[in-house]
Design a protein around this motif. Structure first.
Motif, PDB file in Angstrom:
ATOM      1  N   ASP A  23       0.831  -1.188   0.000  1.00 25.80           N
ATOM      2  CA  ASP A  23       0.000   0.000   0.000  1.00 25.80           C
ATOM      3  C   ASP A  23       0.876   1.252   0.000  1.00 25.80           C
ATOM      4  O   ASP A  23       1.836   1.333   0.771  1.00 25.80           O
ATOM      5  CB  ASP A  23      -0.871  -0.010   1.270  1.00 25.80           C
ATOM      6  CG  ASP A  23      -2.285   0.446   1.013  1.00 25.80           C
ATOM      7  OD1 ASP A  23      -2.743   0.390  -0.139  1.00 25.80           O
ATOM      8  OD2 ASP A  23      -2.940   0.853   1.990  1.00 25.80           O
ATOM      9  N   TYR A  32      -5.158  -7.021 -11.209  1.00 28.26           N
ATOM     10  CA  TYR A  32      -5.399  -7.165  -9.775  1.00 28.26           C
ATOM     11  C   TYR A  32      -5.958  -8.556  -9.465  1.00 28.26           C
ATOM     12  O   TYR A  32      -6.841  -9.052 -10.162  1.00 28.26           O
ATOM     13  CB  TYR A  32      -6.371  -6.086  -9.297  1.00 28.26           C
ATOM     14  CG  TYR A  32      -6.779  -6.253  -7.862  1.00 28.26           C
ATOM     15  CD1 TYR A  32      -5.938  -5.835  -6.831  1.00 28.26           C
ATOM     16  CD2 TYR A  32      -7.984  -6.845  -7.531  1.00 28.26           C
ATOM     17  CE1 TYR A  32      -6.294  -5.997  -5.502  1.00 28.26           C
ATOM     18  CE2 TYR A  32      -8.360  -7.013  -6.203  1.00 28.26           C
ATOM     19  CZ  TYR A  32      -7.509  -6.589  -5.199  1.00 28.26           C
ATOM     20  OH  TYR A  32      -7.867  -6.757  -3.884  1.00 28.26           O
ATOM     21  N   THR A  57      -6.037  -8.452  -2.234  1.00 32.97           N
ATOM     22  CA  THR A  57      -5.349  -7.645  -1.234  1.00 32.97           C
ATOM     23  C   THR A  57      -5.181  -8.480   0.024  1.00 32.97           C
ATOM     24  O   THR A  57      -6.109  -9.197   0.420  1.00 32.97           O
ATOM     25  CB  THR A  57      -6.152  -6.365  -0.924  1.00 32.97           C
ATOM     26  OG1 THR A  57      -6.218  -5.575  -2.118  1.00 32.97           O
ATOM     27  CG2 THR A  57      -5.514  -5.544   0.186  1.00 32.97           C
ATOM     28  N   THR A  69      -0.297  -3.581   4.283  1.00 36.39           N
ATOM     29  CA  THR A  69      -1.294  -4.099   3.358  1.00 36.39           C
ATOM     30  C   THR A  69      -0.589  -4.325   2.025  1.00 36.39           C
ATOM     31  O   THR A  69       0.124  -3.440   1.545  1.00 36.39           O
ATOM     32  CB  THR A  69      -2.458  -3.108   3.198  1.00 36.39           C
ATOM     33  OG1 THR A  69      -3.097  -2.952   4.463  1.00 36.39           O
ATOM     34  CG2 THR A  69      -3.461  -3.592   2.160  1.00 36.39           C
ATOM     35  N   HIS A  91      -0.883  -5.647  -2.081  1.00 31.29           N
ATOM     36  CA  HIS A  91      -1.778  -5.847  -3.218  1.00 31.29           C
ATOM     37  C   HIS A  91      -1.084  -6.798  -4.191  1.00 31.29           C
ATOM     38  O   HIS A  91       0.072  -6.570  -4.576  1.00 31.29           O
ATOM     39  CB  HIS A  91      -2.085  -4.512  -3.888  1.00 31.29           C
ATOM     40  CG  HIS A  91      -2.670  -3.522  -2.929  1.00 31.29           C
ATOM     41  ND1 HIS A  91      -3.979  -3.549  -2.527  1.00 31.29           N
ATOM     42  CD2 HIS A  91      -2.085  -2.491  -2.250  1.00 31.29           C
ATOM     43  CE1 HIS A  91      -4.190  -2.570  -1.655  1.00 31.29           C
ATOM     44  NE2 HIS A  91      -3.057  -1.925  -1.475  1.00 31.29           N
TER      45      HIS A  91
END
Length: 180
Positions: A131, A147, A150, A164, A166
């Motif tokens: 993040d 994507y 997460t 965090t 991704h």
């Protein structure tokens, strides 16, 4: 050794320690990717010997002088926590701040993706960013990653914190479409 229009991707060697230290000591490089800035040329030399020594670890070098300005790697089974499959790997990369915004990481990454899918027989390549690391996010989007998910409270052991993350991926089928 792999070659692109502007780059040479080659194995790291101990003679690269000074160049690695010059760029990896910048606090804007390592922490966004989850590692501490290097504190000495000797530390950089040790990292070359112990970390940047995988079968698919490459120094990213400009063609004119062959000096390391970044790193790119395909992390194979056993060297990534994103997959445990033989036919999948993870792409990782960074480039020194003076070379940001020149499209060099997408150029290097496309060659590594070609290698992954055409030479190593991979069916999927994973890539992730923490993040706030918008540069990595944009580079991954430019390359064609999509994507996937997460993850929260991801351990970042080198910085002793949680973040965090991704996670994106690129399949061989998608690569075949975008690489034409």
């Amino acid at each position: 050794m792999l070659v692109t229009e502007r780059l040479i991707l080659r194995p790291w060697n101990e003679d690269d320690a000074q160049d690695l230290f010059q760029y990896a000591s910048d606090p804007e490089i390592g922490p966004p990717a989850g590692w501490k800035p290097h504190t000495s040329v000797e530390e950089s030399r040790e990292i070359i010997k112990s970390v940047l020594c995988g079968a698919e670890d490459y120094a990213v070098c400009l063609k004119p002088d062959n000096r390391a300005i970044g790193a790119a790697a395909l992390k194979l089974k056993g060297c990534t926590d994103l997959t445990d499959r033989e036919d999948e790997c993870e792409l990782g990369f960074w480039i020194a701040k003076p070379f940001w915004g020149q499209g060099l990481i997408p150029e290097a990454s496309r060659e590594l993706l070609r290698r992954a899918f055409e030479d190593l027989g991979m069916n999927k390549v994973w890539c992730a960013y923490y993040d706030g690391n918008e540069k990595s996010k944009r580079a991954q989007e430019k390359i064609g990653f999509k994507y996937h998910h997460t993850s929260y409270d991801v351990d970042v052991p080198m910085l002793k914190e949680k973040r965090t993350g991704h996670v994106n991926c690129l399949t061989k089928a998608d690569w075949n479409i975008i690489s034409k």
